[in-house]
Design an enzyme around this catalytic site. Structure first.
Site, PDB file in Angstrom:
ATOM      1  N   GLU A 291       0.833  -1.199   0.000  1.00 17.67           N
ATOM      2  CA  GLU A 291       0.000   0.000   0.000  1.00 17.67           C
ATOM      3  C   GLU A 291       0.872   1.254   0.000  1.00 17.67           C
ATOM      4  O   GLU A 291       1.828   1.356   0.760  1.00 17.67           O
ATOM      5  CB  GLU A 291      -0.922   0.000   1.220  1.00 17.67           C
TER       6      GLU A 291
ATOM      7  N   ARG B  35     -18.064  -0.930   5.177  1.00 19.53           N
ATOM      8  CA  ARG B  35     -19.132  -1.584   4.407  1.00 19.53           C
ATOM      9  C   ARG B  35     -19.865  -2.603   5.279  1.00 19.53           C
ATOM     10  O   ARG B  35     -21.043  -2.866   5.106  1.00 19.53           O
ATOM     11  CB  ARG B  35     -18.489  -2.269   3.197  1.00 19.53           C
TER      12      ARG B  35
ATOM     13  N   HIS C 140      -1.284  -5.836   1.784  1.00 24.53           N
ATOM     14  CA  HIS C 140      -2.543  -6.568   1.663  1.00 24.53           C
ATOM     15  C   HIS C 140      -2.294  -7.889   0.933  1.00 24.53           C
ATOM     16  O   HIS C 140      -1.517  -7.945  -0.035  1.00 24.53           O
ATOM     17  CB  HIS C 140      -3.580  -5.726   0.890  1.00 24.53           C
TER      18      HIS C 140
ATOM     19  N   CYS D 220      -8.090  -2.055   7.976  1.00 23.21           N
ATOM     20  CA  CYS D 220      -6.679  -2.042   7.538  1.00 23.21           C
ATOM     21  C   CYS D 220      -6.199  -0.623   7.283  1.00 23.21           C
ATOM     22  O   CYS D 220      -5.119  -0.226   7.733  1.00 23.21           O
ATOM     23  CB  CYS D 220      -6.482  -2.905   6.292  1.00 23.21           C
TER      24      CYS D 220
HETATM   25  N1  PCA Z   1      -8.551  -6.946   6.083  1.00 25.85           N
HETATM   26  C1  PCA Z   1      -9.499  -5.892   6.339  1.00 25.85           C
HETATM   27  C2  PCA Z   1      -9.495  -5.706   7.828  1.00 25.85           C
HETATM   28  C3  PCA Z   1      -8.793  -6.894   8.383  1.00 25.85           C
HETATM   29  C4  PCA Z   1      -8.158  -7.541   7.237  1.00 25.85           C
HETATM   30  O1  PCA Z   1      -7.382  -8.512   7.278  1.00 25.85           O
HETATM   31  C5  PCA Z   1      -9.224  -4.621   5.533  1.00 25.85           C
HETATM   32  O2  PCA Z   1      -8.658  -4.719   4.440  1.00 25.85           O
HETATM   33  O3  PCA Z   1      -9.566  -3.540   5.989  1.00 25.85           O
END
Ligand code: PCA
Length: 213
Positions: A78, A88, A165, A141
């Site tokens: 990111e 959501r 991610h 996240c």
């Molecule tokens: N993914 C979510 C929250 C926890 C996770 O592992 C996100 O992308 O916000």
């Protein structure tokens, strides 16, 4: 050098989270880098508070957050965290903020302070699909990532921070039609590569990683 790596608990109906699974398989040491891990609740309030405590006690040089982005095909470094919570679905505590700032009065956004393009290049070099992502979403996240970078910019300078991610695990993708996935061993290998690059260099490389969407 010390790294703190965090991973979220399962959320939104999934029974596993590759972030938490990867955390369990990380070695305690990678070359000269000591690695501490921290499991986090997928909750707006609790996650950031736990992270702040861990940063205060561990005093890391590098902090890397891990989370699931179901539907993505690649490891996603990111680039940016934005000052907005817009959920959501409710988090694991039943909380669902809509259009709330992560930090009232904070800047609109922070950029990752790890060498994300160098990391993406190294991941690809190791045969792993990887991208620079320009949105960490607006759920927990992004909330954690923003809070982390805000902490580093204000009360606790001294660490560099980033967020990775992850795609679904194959077993998760099996119950989501047409969803891409990545084997846990590859995810763990990828996390280690990101940490190694972050430990080895502060500056990033110049490489075209822009995306139209
Ligand atoms: N993914 C979510 C929250 C926890 C996770 O592992 C996100 O992308 O916000």
């Amino acid at each position: 050098m010390k790294a703190l790596v965090t991973g979220f608990e399962p959320f939104g109906g999934d029974r596993v989270n590759p972030a938490l699974e990867a955390l369990r398989l990380l070695p305690a040491r990678l070359g000269a880098l000591d690695i501490a891990t921290l499991a986090l609740p997928t909750a707006f309030g609790g996650s950031l508070a736990a992270l702040e405590d861990a940063v205060a006690t561990t005093r890391p040089d590098i902090v890397l957050g891990l989370g699931l982005a179901g539907g993505r095909a690649a490891l996603s470094l990111e680039r940016v965290a934005i000052n907005i919570d817009d959920a959501r679905i409710p988090d694991n505590s039943g909380v669902q903020p809509i259009d709330r700032p992560v930090v009232p009065g904070g800047p609109a956004a922070y950029f990752a302070t790890l060498p994300i393009k160098a990391a993406v290049a190294a991941l690809r070099g190791a045969g792993l699909p990887a991208i620079v992502s320009n949105s960490a979403g607006t759920f927990v996240c992004n909330h954690l990532f923003y809070g982390l970078l805000h902490l580093g910019a204000t009360r606790r300078p001294g660490f560099r921070g980033g967020f990775l991610h992850l795609p679904y695990l194959p077993a998760q993708a099996a119950s989501h039609a047409d969803a891409p996935s990545m084997a846990l061993a590859d995810i763990v290998r990828g996390v280690a590569i990101v940490l190694e690059i972050a430990a080895a260099r502060r500056d990033d490389i110049e490489a075209a990683e822009g995306a139209m969407s």
